[in-house]
Design a protein around this motif. Sequence first.
Motif, PDB file in Angstrom:
ATOM      1  N   VAL A 100      -4.889  -3.208  -3.881  1.00  0.00           N
ATOM      2  CA  VAL A 100      -3.599  -3.716  -3.442  1.00  0.00           C
ATOM      3  C   VAL A 100      -2.738  -2.838  -4.158  1.00  0.00           C
ATOM      4  CG1 VAL A 100      -2.073  -5.786  -3.325  1.00  0.00           C
ATOM      5  CG2 VAL A 100      -4.528  -5.655  -2.768  1.00  0.00           C
ATOM      6  N   LYS A 101      -2.644  -2.478  -5.462  1.00  0.00           N
ATOM      7  CA  LYS A 101      -1.836  -1.813  -6.151  1.00  0.00           C
ATOM      8  C   LYS A 101      -1.798  -0.355  -5.761  1.00  0.00           C
ATOM      9  CE  LYS A 101      -2.205  -4.796 -10.496  1.00  0.00           C
ATOM     10  NZ  LYS A 101      -2.551  -4.490 -11.837  1.00  0.00           N
ATOM     11  N   VAL A 102      -2.873  -0.026  -5.321  1.00  0.00           N
ATOM     12  CA  VAL A 102      -2.796   1.416  -4.872  1.00  0.00           C
ATOM     13  C   VAL A 102      -2.028   1.638  -3.591  1.00  0.00           C
ATOM     14  CG1 VAL A 102      -4.533   3.442  -4.361  1.00  0.00           C
ATOM     15  CG2 VAL A 102      -5.036   2.149  -6.178  1.00  0.00           C
ATOM     16  N   SER A 103      -2.414   0.916  -2.687  1.00  0.00           N
ATOM     17  CA  SER A 103      -1.742   0.909  -1.321  1.00  0.00           C
ATOM     18  C   SER A 103      -0.177   0.415  -1.498  1.00  0.00           C
ATOM     19  CB  SER A 103      -2.575  -0.167  -0.325  1.00  0.00           C
ATOM     20  OG  SER A 103      -2.684  -1.633  -1.007  1.00  0.00           O
ATOM     21  N   SER A 104       0.221  -0.515  -2.344  1.00  0.00           N
ATOM     22  CA  SER A 104       1.411  -0.809  -2.379  1.00  0.00           C
ATOM     23  C   SER A 104       2.268   0.515  -2.820  1.00  0.00           C
ATOM     24  CB  SER A 104       1.574  -1.987  -3.200  1.00  0.00           C
ATOM     25  OG  SER A 104       1.119  -1.648  -4.452  1.00  0.00           O
ATOM     26  N   ALA A 105       1.537   1.009  -3.985  1.00  0.00           N
ATOM     27  CA  ALA A 105       2.172   2.354  -4.446  1.00  0.00           C
ATOM     28  C   ALA A 105       2.282   3.449  -3.538  1.00  0.00           C
ATOM     29  CB  ALA A 105       1.291   2.724  -5.851  1.00  0.00           C
ATOM     30  N   ARG A 106       1.288   3.571  -2.611  1.00  0.00           N
ATOM     31  CA  ARG A 106       1.189   4.781  -1.716  1.00  0.00           C
ATOM     32  C   ARG A 106       2.498   4.276  -0.560  1.00  0.00           C
ATOM     33  NH1 ARG A 106      -2.159   8.930  -0.414  1.00  0.00           N
ATOM     34  NH2 ARG A 106      -2.229   9.468   1.947  1.00  0.00           N
ATOM     35  N   MET A 107       2.405   3.119  -0.270  1.00  0.00           N
ATOM     36  CA  MET A 107       3.499   2.877   0.741  1.00  0.00           C
ATOM     37  C   MET A 107       4.820   2.941   0.083  1.00  0.00           C
ATOM     38  SD  MET A 107       1.855   2.112   3.502  1.00  0.00           S
ATOM     39  CE  MET A 107       3.301   1.303   4.409  1.00  0.00           C
ATOM     40  N   GLU A 108       5.095   2.704  -1.245  1.00  0.00           N
ATOM     41  CA  GLU A 108       6.317   3.011  -1.642  1.00  0.00           C
ATOM     42  C   GLU A 108       6.782   4.348  -1.843  1.00  0.00           C
ATOM     43  OE1 GLU A 108       8.617   1.717  -5.976  1.00  0.00           O
ATOM     44  OE2 GLU A 108       6.458   1.068  -5.353  1.00  0.00           O
ATOM     45  N   ALA A 109       5.803   5.206  -1.991  1.00  0.00           N
ATOM     46  CA  ALA A 109       6.031   6.716  -2.152  1.00  0.00           C
ATOM     47  C   ALA A 109       6.268   7.143  -0.835  1.00  0.00           C
ATOM     48  CB  ALA A 109       4.751   7.316  -2.794  1.00  0.00           C
ATOM     49  N   MET A 110       5.653   6.739   0.096  1.00  0.00           N
ATOM     50  CA  MET A 110       6.016   7.241   1.843  1.00  0.00           C
ATOM     51  C   MET A 110       7.650   6.734   1.949  1.00  0.00           C
ATOM     52  SD  MET A 110       2.425   6.607   3.850  1.00  0.00           S
ATOM     53  CE  MET A 110       1.149   7.509   3.642  1.00  0.00           C
ATOM     54  N   GLU A 111       7.773   5.532   1.557  1.00  0.00           N
ATOM     55  CA  GLU A 111       9.200   5.155   1.728  1.00  0.00           C
ATOM     56  C   GLU A 111      10.260   5.908   1.207  1.00  0.00           C
ATOM     57  OE1 GLU A 111       9.344   1.025   0.946  1.00  0.00           O
ATOM     58  OE2 GLU A 111       8.202   0.281   2.458  1.00  0.00           O
ATOM     59  N   LYS A 112       9.750   6.564  -0.083  1.00  0.00           N
ATOM     60  CA  LYS A 112      10.894   7.226  -0.916  1.00  0.00           C
ATOM     61  C   LYS A 112      11.153   8.689  -0.063  1.00  0.00           C
ATOM     62  CE  LYS A 112      10.278   5.252  -5.279  1.00  0.00           C
ATOM     63  NZ  LYS A 112       9.596   5.605  -6.719  1.00  0.00           N
ATOM     64  N   LEU A 113       9.855   8.929   0.424  1.00  0.00           N
ATOM     65  CA  LEU A 113       9.978  10.501   0.927  1.00  0.00           C
ATOM     66  C   LEU A 113      10.369  10.560   2.546  1.00  0.00           C
ATOM     67  CD1 LEU A 113       6.820  12.225  -0.588  1.00  0.00           C
ATOM     68  CD2 LEU A 113       9.382  12.857  -0.681  1.00  0.00           C
ATOM     69  N   GLN A 114      10.406   9.367   2.950  1.00  0.00           N
ATOM     70  CA  GLN A 114      10.391   9.305   4.645  1.00  0.00           C
ATOM     71  C   GLN A 114      11.687   9.706   5.043  1.00  0.00           C
ATOM     72  OE1 GLN A 114      10.153   5.437   6.122  1.00  0.00           O
ATOM     73  NE2 GLN A 114      10.073   5.982   8.500  1.00  0.00           N
ATOM     74  N   THR A 115      13.063   9.261   4.211  1.00  0.00           N
ATOM     75  CA  THR A 115      14.327   9.545   4.888  1.00  0.00           C
ATOM     76  C   THR A 115      14.586  11.283   4.644  1.00  0.00           C
ATOM     77  OG1 THR A 115      15.132   7.526   4.250  1.00  0.00           O
ATOM     78  CG2 THR A 115      16.787   9.224   4.588  1.00  0.00           C
ATOM     79  N   MET A 178       5.720  17.823   6.924  1.00  0.00           N
ATOM     80  CA  MET A 178       4.723  16.804   7.562  1.00  0.00           C
ATOM     81  C   MET A 178       3.699  16.437   6.410  1.00  0.00           C
ATOM     82  SD  MET A 178       4.373  17.772  11.618  1.00  0.00           S
ATOM     83  CE  MET A 178       3.991  19.642  11.391  1.00  0.00           C
ATOM     84  N   GLN A 179       3.299  17.567   5.769  1.00  0.00           N
ATOM     85  CA  GLN A 179       2.300  17.182   4.657  1.00  0.00           C
ATOM     86  C   GLN A 179       2.787  16.263   3.519  1.00  0.00           C
ATOM     87  OE1 GLN A 179      -0.959  18.503   4.415  1.00  0.00           O
ATOM     88  NE2 GLN A 179      -0.611  18.983   6.573  1.00  0.00           N
ATOM     89  N   ALA A 180       4.062  16.319   3.293  1.00  0.00           N
ATOM     90  CA  ALA A 180       4.948  15.621   2.348  1.00  0.00           C
ATOM     91  C   ALA A 180       4.902  14.243   2.753  1.00  0.00           C
ATOM     92  CB  ALA A 180       6.394  16.163   1.965  1.00  0.00           C
ATOM     93  N   ARG A 181       5.204  14.141   4.265  1.00  0.00           N
ATOM     94  CA  ARG A 181       5.255  12.732   5.060  1.00  0.00           C
ATOM     95  C   ARG A 181       4.105  11.945   4.947  1.00  0.00           C
ATOM     96  NH1 ARG A 181       5.429  12.963  11.070  1.00  0.00           N
ATOM     97  NH2 ARG A 181       3.383  13.636  10.564  1.00  0.00           N
ATOM     98  N   ASP A 182       2.850  12.731   5.000  1.00  0.00           N
ATOM     99  CA  ASP A 182       1.482  11.954   4.885  1.00  0.00           C
ATOM    100  C   ASP A 182       0.823  12.001   3.308  1.00  0.00           C
ATOM    101  OD1 ASP A 182       1.869  11.552   7.662  1.00  0.00           O
ATOM    102  OD2 ASP A 182       0.753  13.736   8.160  1.00  0.00           O
TER     103      ASP A 182
END
Length: 229
Positions: A100-115, A178-182
């Motif tokens: 759960v910690k790994v998935s939450s950290a990954r989602m947080e990183a994606m949100e930071k790079l999304q914009t 796109m590599q950064a987004r994923d």
Amino acid sequence: MPIDFDCAVCKHRIRVPDGTEGKRTKCPKCNAIQPVPSESDELQLKDSPGEPAPTRRPGIRDAFQPTEPEPPRKEKSSFSDFDPPKEDNPYAPAYGEDAVKVSSARMEAMEKLQTPVLICLILAGLGIAANLVTLIISVINIIGDGARGTDAVVELASYAVGFGFAIGLLGFACFGLMQARDLKSYGLAWAGFIITLLPCSCCFPLSLPISIWGMMVLSDNSVQRQFTS
């Protein structure tokens, strides 16, 4: 001293006077005639183990007695000989707090790079479209002016190479973004943001601050750890 012994037939206790060893006597209970044992024979009878109790044959009552259920038998598959033994797989995905910690950290990183990634992708796409339009207009102008010969070919080739190189760079930048987004390739992510810093199109002034923003996000250690390569 009287002699006491058990009847060989009904096991009744018989007492006879002393001195009658070896003679025959009658059991007062079952009237069975048998020899009177001596003292040595009596000791052997006492020391010998008793007869085992007769086993009881199952009757009708046993059919109605509650019995303990047998454990279910595991059916053997026809392919069981080829089935690998079930062992703990050290490479199996972990489920629990760590996952759960790994998935939450990954989602947080994606949100930071999304914009920043999304804005840079839009600006890079606009830059590619602007370069194509400019290239087409330039070719039309050269042909419309009536230029011919070597000068026209050189001029067309220079425009094609220049705008083609810019379009290729912006296309590569889109791939890196796109590599950064994923969160796949950290090196290509940096390449995508760096190329958008270059003056490859008329959208360069707008993409400059957004690219710097994206590179600052990439420099974050928590974001960098989430990339697969």
